[in-house]
Design an enzyme around this catalytic site. Structure first.
Site, PDB file in Angstrom:
ATOM      1  N   GLU A  35       0.833  -1.211   0.000  1.00 53.31           N
ATOM      2  CA  GLU A  35       0.000   0.000   0.000  1.00 53.31           C
ATOM      3  C   GLU A  35       0.866   1.260   0.000  1.00 53.31           C
ATOM      4  O   GLU A  35       0.507   2.256  -0.612  1.00 53.31           O
ATOM      5  CB  GLU A  35      -0.960  -0.007   1.201  1.00 53.31           C
ATOM      6  CG  GLU A  35      -2.044  -1.071   1.113  1.00 53.31           C
ATOM      7  CD  GLU A  35      -2.965  -0.892  -0.105  1.00 53.31           C
ATOM      8  OE1 GLU A  35      -3.019   0.198  -0.688  1.00 53.31           O
ATOM      9  OE2 GLU A  35      -3.623  -1.888  -0.479  1.00 53.31           O
ATOM     10  N   TYR A  51      -5.212   7.111   4.345  1.00 59.04           N
ATOM     11  CA  TYR A  51      -5.309   6.067   3.320  1.00 59.04           C
ATOM     12  C   TYR A  51      -4.613   4.773   3.761  1.00 59.04           C
ATOM     13  O   TYR A  51      -5.207   3.686   3.736  1.00 59.04           O
ATOM     14  CB  TYR A  51      -4.724   6.542   1.975  1.00 59.04           C
ATOM     15  CG  TYR A  51      -4.609   5.397   1.009  1.00 59.04           C
ATOM     16  CD1 TYR A  51      -5.734   4.935   0.341  1.00 59.04           C
ATOM     17  CD2 TYR A  51      -3.399   4.711   0.836  1.00 59.04           C
ATOM     18  CE1 TYR A  51      -5.658   3.830  -0.498  1.00 59.04           C
ATOM     19  CE2 TYR A  51      -3.320   3.614   0.005  1.00 59.04           C
ATOM     20  CZ  TYR A  51      -4.439   3.177  -0.657  1.00 59.04           C
ATOM     21  OH  TYR A  51      -4.380   2.081  -1.464  1.00 59.04           O
ATOM     22  N   ASP A  61      -9.055   6.442  -2.143  1.00 63.76           N
ATOM     23  CA  ASP A  61      -7.904   6.838  -2.963  1.00 63.76           C
ATOM     24  C   ASP A  61      -8.454   7.487  -4.248  1.00 63.76           C
ATOM     25  O   ASP A  61      -9.655   7.743  -4.350  1.00 63.76           O
ATOM     26  CB  ASP A  61      -6.987   5.640  -3.263  1.00 63.76           C
ATOM     27  CG  ASP A  61      -7.638   4.628  -4.197  1.00 63.76           C
ATOM     28  OD1 ASP A  61      -8.851   4.745  -4.491  1.00 63.76           O
ATOM     29  OD2 ASP A  61      -6.928   3.717  -4.665  1.00 63.76           O
ATOM     30  N   GLN A 106       0.535   6.827  -5.162  1.00 60.32           N
ATOM     31  CA  GLN A 106       1.200   7.627  -6.199  1.00 60.32           C
ATOM     32  C   GLN A 106       1.839   6.815  -7.316  1.00 60.32           C
ATOM     33  O   GLN A 106       2.494   7.367  -8.180  1.00 60.32           O
ATOM     34  CB  GLN A 106       2.320   8.523  -5.625  1.00 60.32           C
ATOM     35  CG  GLN A 106       2.010   9.215  -4.328  1.00 60.32           C
ATOM     36  CD  GLN A 106       1.209  10.480  -4.520  1.00 60.32           C
ATOM     37  OE1 GLN A 106       0.893  10.834  -5.645  1.00 60.32           O
ATOM     38  NE2 GLN A 106       0.864  11.147  -3.447  1.00 60.32           N
TER      39      GLN A 106
END
Ligand code: SF4
Length: 359
Positions: free
Chosen positions: A39, A122, A140, A44
């Site tokens: 994760e 997140y 996300d 990104q």
């Protein structure tokens, strides 16, 4: 949605997910540490890029103890090219804390896990729901897009503070009994079906519940605020050679590209020529007087917040010792040792010109 619709939505989503999910290495494990690593990498970064990095990382650091015992340089080297290096530094800091004070285990409560460096909303929701089945909704980029279309949410997805608005919609929709599959289902739906361009509404398992689809306005969601154009930053760096060795400097650990290595140099500003900026930047950063031998080339690289143009020069140092001003540490290395240091992308792009010049 009322309770019945929510129930039906969860069922449709999870049943689709179980039949259609991609077999990814982090989905073949229940180990909270491995799920956490995946994760962190997935923030990104595209799934296709993460797979190789994840396998190499876990191959080298299969558990918290092996990662905690390694120095940061080795971690950054393995992270090289993945970008956003603060992710690696925070992960490393966090596992060291766990190894020292938490018996080397990943905390199984969101409150404790969230105390660790680099663990924001997140990561907390993703790891706690997937590894420990805690009922926290993951939000996300993919999930925001799905929610924006499902409920015709006008809040721009890239606006600061939008996370809270989407979290408030996501949490009541979450299946509290199956948060792992629900969260992964939402993310996978965004990645495979409800894609940014050309969403596949005709095969979407939750199209019955989708307001944008019902009203024919899918192409109007999600909304985005227009960002100003990305600024350009111009840098000049020097390959300073002495007795066959090259001077490399390491950036301060907590800043942008922290802990990564590069050639010394400075910014090209105002009326400065790149060669002048290189000479002046090296003087300021490592207190060496250098003369330019020649220009080796120019590379460009796009970071999230700016575009970089970088001029590279071959430099001859005058006498004197390195005294660091703007960097964490330095080394004089043989060209063949460049591969041992974690280098950021722009420096990597300079290497062909450098090796050409060395013959
Ligand atoms: Fe996305 Fe279309 Fe499904 Fe709505 S129906 S959630 S827009 S893929």
């Amino acid at each position: 949605m009322d309770d019945n619709q929510r129930h039906a939505f969860r069922k449709a989503l999870q049943s689709w997910y179980r039949q259609n999910y991609r077999k990814l290495p982090w989905r073949e494990t229940t180990d909270p540490y491995r799920i956490w690593v995946s994760e962190v990498m997935l923030q990104q970064t595209q799934v296709a890029t993460v797979i190789g990095y994840f396998n190499r990382f876990i191959g080298r650091f299969p558990d918290i103890s092996s990662l905690a015992q390694t120095d940061l340089q080795a971690v950054l080297k393995l992270w090289e090219g993945l970008g956003y290096y603060s992710r690696a530094r925070n992960l490393h800091k966090a596992v060291r804390l766990l190894a020292a004070s938490y018996d080397g285990r990943v905390p199984d409560t969101p409150e404790q896990f969230k105390q660790l460096p680099g663990v924001g909303d997140y990561i907390n929701a993703a790891v706690q729901s997937i590894a420990f089945n805690r009922p926290l909704a993951v939000v996300d980029g993919n999930v925001k897009r799905v929610l924006a279309r499902l409920f015709q949410i006008g809040t721009p997805v890239n606006q600061s503070g939008s996370h809270k608005a989407f979290q408030e919609v996501a949490q009541p929709l979450l299946d509290p009994d199956q948060p792992a599959d629900f969260n992964q289902g939402m993310m996978e739906l965004g990645a495979l079906v409800c894609r940014p361009a050309h969403p596949q509404c005709d095969v979407c398992p939750v199209s019955l519940f989708c307001e944008a689809y019902a009203s024919g306005s899918v192409d109007q969601f999600p909304r985005r605020v227009k960002k100003p154009p990305t600024p350009l930053r111009h840098m000049a760096m020097g390959v300073v050679r002495r007795n066959g060795r090259i001077l490399m400097v390491q950036r301060h650990p907590d800043g942008f590209l922290g802990g990564m290595w590069e050639f010394p140099g400075g910014r090209v500003t105002g009326s400065l020529e790149p060669a002048e900026a290189c000479v002046g930047g090296i003087k300021d950063a490592v207190n060496l007087n250098v003369a330019i031998n020649r220009h080796l080339g120019q590379v460009r690289h796009a970071y999230t917040h700016f575009k970089l143009r970088l001029d590279l020069f071959l430099c001859r140092p005058g006498p004197g010792k390195v005294q660091l001003e703007g960097y964490e540490s330095f080394r004089w290395i043989l060209p063949g040792q460049l591969a041992d240091l974690p280098l950021h992308k722009a420096v990597h792009k300079c290497l062909p010109a450098l090796f050409d010049s060395l013959g």
